[in-house]
Scaffold this motif. Structure first.
Motif, short mmCIF file in Angstrom:
data_model
loop_
_atom_site.label_atom_id
_atom_site.label_comp_id
_atom_site.label_asym_id
_atom_site.label_seq_id
_atom_site.Cartn_x
_atom_site.Cartn_y
_atom_site.Cartn_z
N THR A 4 36.42 1.62 18.46
CA THR A 4 35.08 2.21 18.59
C THR A 4 34.29 2.00 17.29
N ASN A 5 34.95 2.26 16.17
CA ASN A 5 34.29 2.08 14.87
C ASN A 5 33.97 0.60 14.64
N LYS A 7 33.31 -1.68 16.85
CA LYS A 7 32.16 -2.06 17.68
C LYS A 7 30.85 -1.64 17.01
N ILE A 8 30.84 -0.43 16.44
CA ILE A 8 29.63 0.07 15.76
C ILE A 8 29.35 -0.77 14.51
N GLU A 11 27.76 -3.98 15.56
CA GLU A 11 26.35 -3.77 15.93
C GLU A 11 25.47 -3.58 14.70
N THR A 39 31.59 2.92 6.23
CA THR A 39 32.12 3.70 7.34
C THR A 39 33.25 4.60 6.88
N ASN A 54 25.14 10.25 15.87
CA ASN A 54 24.29 9.33 15.11
C ASN A 54 24.82 9.07 13.70
N SER A 56 26.27 6.56 12.76
CA SER A 56 26.04 5.14 12.42
C SER A 56 24.78 4.97 11.58
#
Length: 110
Positions: A4-5, A7-8, A11, A39, A54, A56
């Motif tokens: 998940t991290n 993928k962020i 992006e 991160t 949010n 990110s």
């Protein structure tokens, strides 16, 4: 890194690559490495393993802060030619305020 991290991070790398005109395979990989570090900083501050909500946005802010202070690590202030600069230490208060809503408390026994 958690999927998940990751993928962020991917992006955010696309967004920041577009914003900062970063192209080429090596510069994009450096961007992703720096985003991974930002991160980790955000997750450590919040005592979490996965980016939620949010967060990110705060990771992006942390990346930009780290990029702007690159090369002045360890300095808290500098004076050159009559111009004084001071630098924040750690995560800036503005970013901390955004991350505080995602922070988990640690429970300790006495």
């Amino acid at each position: 890194m958690n999927p998940t991290n990751q993928k962020i991070i991917d992006e955010l790398a696309v967004e920041l690559g577009r914003k900062l005109s970063i192209t080429g395979e090596d510069p994009i990989q450096v961007l992703k490495d720096d985003l991974k570090d930002a991160t980790v900083d955000a997750l450590d501050y919040c005592n979490r393993d996965i980016l939620v909500g949010n967060m990110s946005s705060s990771v992006k802010d942390l990346y930009l802060f780290r990029r702007n202070t690159e090369g002045v690590e360890g300095e808290t202030s500098r004076s050159e030619g009559g111009i004084s600069q001071s630098f924040e230490v750690g995560i800036p208060k503005r970013i901390q305020a955004k991350l505080n809503r995602y922070r988990l408390a640690k429970v300790r026994s006495l």
